[in-house]
Scaffold this motif. Structure first.
Motif, short mmCIF file in Angstrom:
data_model
loop_
_atom_site.label_atom_id
_atom_site.label_comp_id
_atom_site.label_asym_id
_atom_site.label_seq_id
_atom_site.Cartn_x
_atom_site.Cartn_y
_atom_site.Cartn_z
N TYR A 130 -10.53 9.94 -4.13
CA TYR A 130 -9.57 8.94 -4.37
C TYR A 130 -8.64 8.23 -2.90
O TYR A 130 -9.04 7.14 -3.02
CB TYR A 130 -8.34 9.23 -5.15
CG TYR A 130 -8.15 9.50 -7.09
CD1 TYR A 130 -9.55 8.81 -7.59
CD2 TYR A 130 -7.80 9.65 -7.90
CE1 TYR A 130 -9.68 8.96 -8.76
CE2 TYR A 130 -7.39 9.68 -9.00
CZ TYR A 130 -8.65 9.35 -9.74
OH TYR A 130 -9.40 9.44 -10.30
N LYS A 131 -9.04 9.52 -2.26
CA LYS A 131 -8.43 8.62 -0.79
C LYS A 131 -9.30 7.78 -0.20
O LYS A 131 -9.46 7.30 1.01
CB LYS A 131 -7.95 9.80 0.30
CG LYS A 131 -6.93 10.59 -0.03
CD LYS A 131 -6.11 11.92 0.68
CE LYS A 131 -5.26 12.94 -0.02
NZ LYS A 131 -5.39 14.05 0.77
N MET A 132 -10.38 7.63 -0.62
CA MET A 132 -11.34 7.39 0.31
C MET A 132 -11.45 6.02 0.27
O MET A 132 -11.67 4.60 0.65
CB MET A 132 -13.19 7.28 -0.56
CG MET A 132 -13.01 8.92 1.25
SD MET A 132 -15.00 8.78 1.41
CE MET A 132 -15.75 8.90 -0.69
N TYR A 133 -10.69 5.49 -1.84
CA TYR A 133 -10.89 3.92 -1.53
C TYR A 133 -9.86 3.39 -2.58
O TYR A 133 -9.10 2.31 -2.48
CB TYR A 133 -12.20 3.46 -2.92
CG TYR A 133 -11.59 3.99 -3.70
CD1 TYR A 133 -12.06 5.88 -4.45
CD2 TYR A 133 -11.41 3.72 -4.88
CE1 TYR A 133 -12.00 5.98 -5.48
CE2 TYR A 133 -11.41 3.96 -6.44
CZ TYR A 133 -11.49 5.40 -6.47
OH TYR A 133 -11.54 5.88 -7.79
N ARG A 134 -8.56 4.47 -2.26
CA ARG A 134 -7.79 4.37 -3.25
C ARG A 134 -6.08 5.57 -1.68
O ARG A 134 -6.36 5.87 -1.18
CB ARG A 134 -7.12 5.03 -3.91
CG ARG A 134 -7.92 5.22 -4.71
CD ARG A 134 -7.53 5.75 -6.61
NE ARG A 134 -6.30 4.61 -7.13
CZ ARG A 134 -6.44 3.42 -7.99
NH1 ARG A 134 -8.01 3.39 -8.25
NH2 ARG A 134 -5.39 3.24 -7.81
N PRO A 135 -5.06 4.56 -2.10
CA PRO A 135 -4.26 3.59 -2.92
C PRO A 135 -5.17 1.78 -2.96
O PRO A 135 -5.38 1.58 -2.02
CB PRO A 135 -2.79 3.25 -2.36
CG PRO A 135 -2.99 3.94 -1.40
CD PRO A 135 -4.63 5.22 -0.97
N TYR A 185 -18.94 -10.21 -8.08
CA TYR A 185 -20.42 -10.61 -7.08
C TYR A 185 -21.42 -10.85 -6.91
O TYR A 185 -21.91 -10.76 -7.01
CB TYR A 185 -19.67 -9.10 -5.19
CG TYR A 185 -18.86 -9.61 -4.69
CD1 TYR A 185 -17.88 -11.12 -5.19
CD2 TYR A 185 -18.36 -8.16 -3.75
CE1 TYR A 185 -16.95 -11.09 -3.93
CE2 TYR A 185 -16.96 -8.15 -3.15
CZ TYR A 185 -16.12 -9.36 -3.12
OH TYR A 185 -14.93 -10.07 -3.12
N TYR A 219 0.69 -1.34 0.62
CA TYR A 219 -0.12 0.10 0.19
C TYR A 219 0.85 1.25 0.06
O TYR A 219 1.51 1.58 0.73
CB TYR A 219 -0.37 0.18 1.45
CG TYR A 219 -2.10 -0.76 1.09
CD1 TYR A 219 -3.06 -0.52 0.61
CD2 TYR A 219 -2.25 -2.20 2.19
CE1 TYR A 219 -4.43 -0.71 0.65
CE2 TYR A 219 -3.29 -2.62 1.69
CZ TYR A 219 -4.77 -2.32 1.53
OH TYR A 219 -5.63 -2.65 1.21
N ASN A 243 -11.21 -2.87 -4.54
CA ASN A 243 -11.89 -2.27 -2.69
C ASN A 243 -12.74 -1.07 -2.85
O ASN A 243 -12.60 -0.59 -2.07
CB ASN A 243 -11.00 -2.85 -2.31
CG ASN A 243 -10.67 -3.45 -1.97
OD1 ASN A 243 -11.25 -5.38 -2.08
ND2 ASN A 243 -9.46 -3.89 -1.22
N ASN A 244 -13.95 -1.26 -4.18
CA ASN A 244 -14.78 -0.30 -3.43
C ASN A 244 -15.79 -0.75 -4.36
O ASN A 244 -16.54 -1.82 -4.55
CB ASN A 244 -14.66 0.84 -4.66
CG ASN A 244 -14.70 0.98 -5.90
OD1 ASN A 244 -15.58 0.96 -6.43
ND2 ASN A 244 -13.47 0.64 -7.11
N THR A 245 -17.03 -0.04 -3.90
CA THR A 245 -18.61 -0.54 -3.99
C THR A 245 -19.05 -0.69 -5.46
O THR A 245 -19.26 -1.38 -5.77
CB THR A 245 -19.70 0.32 -2.55
OG1 THR A 245 -19.30 0.36 -1.84
CG2 THR A 245 -21.45 0.32 -3.35
N GLY A 272 -8.07 -15.48 -2.52
CA GLY A 272 -9.33 -15.18 -1.59
C GLY A 272 -10.14 -14.40 -2.48
O GLY A 272 -11.54 -14.46 -2.04
N ILE A 273 -9.91 -14.35 -3.30
CA ILE A 273 -10.52 -13.15 -3.98
C ILE A 273 -11.61 -13.80 -5.08
O ILE A 273 -10.98 -14.04 -5.41
CB ILE A 273 -9.74 -11.69 -4.81
CG1 ILE A 273 -9.16 -10.94 -3.25
CG2 ILE A 273 -10.57 -10.52 -5.98
CD1 ILE A 273 -8.07 -10.02 -4.21
N LEU A 274 -13.09 -14.09 -5.19
CA LEU A 274 -13.64 -13.32 -6.30
C LEU A 274 -13.40 -13.12 -7.17
O LEU A 274 -13.83 -11.68 -7.12
CB LEU A 274 -15.15 -13.68 -5.51
CG LEU A 274 -15.42 -15.06 -6.83
CD1 LEU A 274 -16.21 -16.37 -6.75
CD2 LEU A 274 -17.53 -14.63 -6.45
#
Lengths: 458, 458
Positions: free
Chosen positions: B79-84, B422, B11, B110-112, B383-385
């Protein structure tokens, strides 16, 4: 108050991640009451529990003295794939609310299971593998826990049999397919594959199932097959132990920036998230080092803490599990059909129940339209679409932040954002269409549940 | 090769995040061909484009000289909410494959919105807001782009009108509900709300719609209402510019650990992810500083790069959009009905098309069962679908890692994991049930698409 500039997301480095779980029972003066054998009403022995659970998990279940337990390297490695989870400063929510409060949330939804459940699933799968078992069985409702366990079992190449409440199996096929993608077998419950399932089907033809009934089937499937054990995703002491990783990471992240929270808020169904989140902070409180306010949030339609009884009760509908002393609505209690917000378990973790009874934490109950209103507001400013369960905590965090706006207090609020709502869009659709309703059980409704409580002194 | 110990997830810190986008066209000797006015066949002017797109976005679209463009502070804050986003070392996949290769993936899920699309959506919403517009219109297929735009518009309090391909609107209601939760209006396309929609409905009663048709409706809705503009989530130069944040972060993370990739792999539909991921690396290659191998991966059922023509073509079915010179299958081409893996656009970013034509990158096409096989394998160990789209890149990364196993080469492979699956569980269900089939269009199928290409020199 912190003097450093706080980033939007605080990520611990790998080397800062906890390497031990914290067992809050070690610091409790009044220990949680033991599980009882429903036949003899005597405390369950390790041997009795070993017929159902893995040996190492039984040891963890019964150990109320050891404060720190090493996390095995294999579990640490798995944790590194999706942990540390971020501690997020909700700058945008604060701005939207125009509150002087500082709001943080620990976000556990950035993994495919979509919630914190994976923290315990991987531990339970690891101990099952280590014991040389073939597989594990479990129940799942909407599928959060079942998904987490499927992921964990796939990682350790263990067989995973999930009994999924039939109504969810049929109406919510997507999490079922995630589980199947991870190689789990998913059986709609009640099923013809177990004695208890056949009995329930005979007595209630056409039933769409319940969580308590799926538990009974999963336990039977584990105890009647060689090389299998049953695993459970909440309520138990072992689960709270594993979930302490949430609280430990939260505390490490806060300490790094010299932030001291005034209150910590979590939703409570069986208590695994709340117990994990507050553990290390509660430890400080129990040891008299620092005081915090803890708030458990539950649905008004399933109000175990706020309107339940502190008593010994069955953990499942089929009454095959041990008795636990907990805040409970009675094992026959089922939330009304309009309930869409999760957290529908009739009981509550014994550990949290004892802490609550000792006055060490508070509890609030919320109606679901207020919860979804908060969910929508949060999603729009913070970007994350929250799980309905998590949104209970969001609602109270917002309410507390708005109180700060009135009083001008700069309180620091931390809450647990346990997961995402991507598989809960049927509930959101109901809310979007204005079709969501509230329901609060009457005292008479609750009395029916209490009437089923076993007669046990405790 | 790096000497530092590489964590599972790299990160960047907030202060290490890019503050400028990189415009790869500035370093291209042969610039991408300009958009043409379909009436005059002359290059579109800023004024003409301004009727459809926001002014600042038009400037970005036409600017093929400026290498770096400042990211406005409001966008940096979002961007800072879901990045980096994390650059993940796929230790578990490497172990499973027993390969000496080192595999990294840049994870944008990793964001909605569930994908990288948000990177451009927030930029486009910002410029619309800054211009004082009331709202924006767009089209969406399964809903990834529409969801991203809904989130971005909700953040800036802009109206958002989404035309969603009717078959998706009806059969995939969950992303529709996510969009509605973010306050967007979602209209099934073709609809009665536009002229072009009514025309298509009259000519093809009962049609379930297509992306090209939804584009035409969205453009009409934007140009016929005051204070609205149209926005597009891929293909355009401006979108590649915004998506360069993916590549810039990837490069910063690799540089931090002194890692130099040998190859970079990305899936390609319209090209926004691939273009964004490779931009800064391609810049180095174009400037002669360092060589990399770039691999675009596309579905065999929609093979724009590997079997398409490099020609001017319409961007939409309704032929209301400008002409773009690109690798294309013809605007009338629609992948076969059994195609479940996304990336179904008939054309390709002009920038990437030029780079491909200049021999600066490679392309491969894959059948979908091979793609889902890789998706399942990846999900089980990492682990990630993954989204079906992203799984195209996974498949090639695995194939390349297996080649390294044969040769013993320790190559460093980087691929783009654009999003999560998902909302793609219907496709996974088909795969889990063994019902997924492959289809490769015949040359005759492709000729039908090529026959519809406009007659333009270029």
């Amino acid at each position: 108050m912190s003097k450093k500039e706080i980033p939007y997301k605080i990520y611990l480095e790998e080397k800062e991640m906890p390497t031990q779980w914290y067992n809050v029972r070690a610091d409790m003066k009044t220990k949680p009451a033991p599980l009882l054998n429903p036949g003899t009403l005597q405390p369950m022995t390790a041997q009795e529990l070993g017929a159902v659970f893995c040996d190492e998990l039984v040891r963890q279940e019964l150990d109320d003295c050891t404060p720190y337990i090493d996390i095995p390297q294999e579990i640490l490695d798995f944790y590194k794939m999706y942990r540390p989870s971020p501690l997020v400063r909700a700058y945008c929510l604060e701005k939207k609310l125009q509150t002087p409060a500082k709001i943080y949330y620990k976000f556990e939804g950035n993994n495919t299971s979509g919630s914190h459940k994976l923290n315990s699933a991987i531990a339970q799968a690891y101990y099952a593998k280590k014991q040389g078992l073939k597989g594990v069985t479990t129940e799942t409702g909407a599928g959060q826990w079942g998904t987490a366990l499927s992921m964990a079992c796939s990682y350790f190449d263990l067989d995973c049999k999930v009994f999924m409440v039939k109504v969810s199996y049929e109406q919510k096929p997507f999490r079922r397919e995630v589980m199947r993608t991870y190689g789990a077998s998913v059986t709609p419950s009640p099923s013809e594959t177990t004695q208890v399932g056949r009995k329930i089907l005979a007595e209630h033809p056409g039933t769409t199932g319940s969580l308590g009934c799926a538990i009974s089937e999963a336990v039977e499937a584990a105890t009647s097959a060689e090389g299998y054990r049953y695993v459970l995703g909440s309520v138990l002491n072992q689960v709270l132990l594993h979930q302490s990783v949430i609280g430990l990471e939260t505390k490490a992240a806060l300490d790094k920036y010299e932030i001291v929270p005034d209150m910590i808020i979590g939703c409570a169904g069986g208590g695994s998230n709340l117990g994990g989140l507050i553990s290390p902070f509660m430890g400080e409180k129990l040891r008299g080092e620092r005081d915090y306010k803890f708030i458990a949030v539950e649905p008004a339609s399933c109000p175990s803490f706020t309107r339940g009884r502190f008593a010994y009760d069955f953990c499942d509908t089929g009454k095959v599990c041990p008795l636990a002393k907990m805040y409970t609505l009675g094992s026959g209690f089922i939330p009304s059909a309009n309930h869409a917000g999760g957290l529908r378990y009739h009981g509550m973790s014994s550990t949290l129940s004892q802490l609550y009874d000792d006055g060490l934490m508070e509890a609030r109950s919320l109606e679901q339209t207020a919860v979804f209103e908060a969910a929508e507001q949060f999603a729009r400013v913070e970007g994350i679409l929250p799980a309905p369960e998590s949104s209970h905590a969001i609602r109270v965090a917002i309410d507390e932040a708005l109180k700060c706006k009135e009083t001008g207090e700069e309180k620091t609020i931390v809450f647990g954002l346990t997961g995402t709502g991507y598989f809960d869009m049927v509930a959101y659709e109901k809310y979007n269409n204005g079709e969501m309703t509230d329901y609060i059980p009457t005292d008479a409704d609750l009395e029916k549940g209490f009437a089923g409580l076993p007669k046990v002194e405790g």
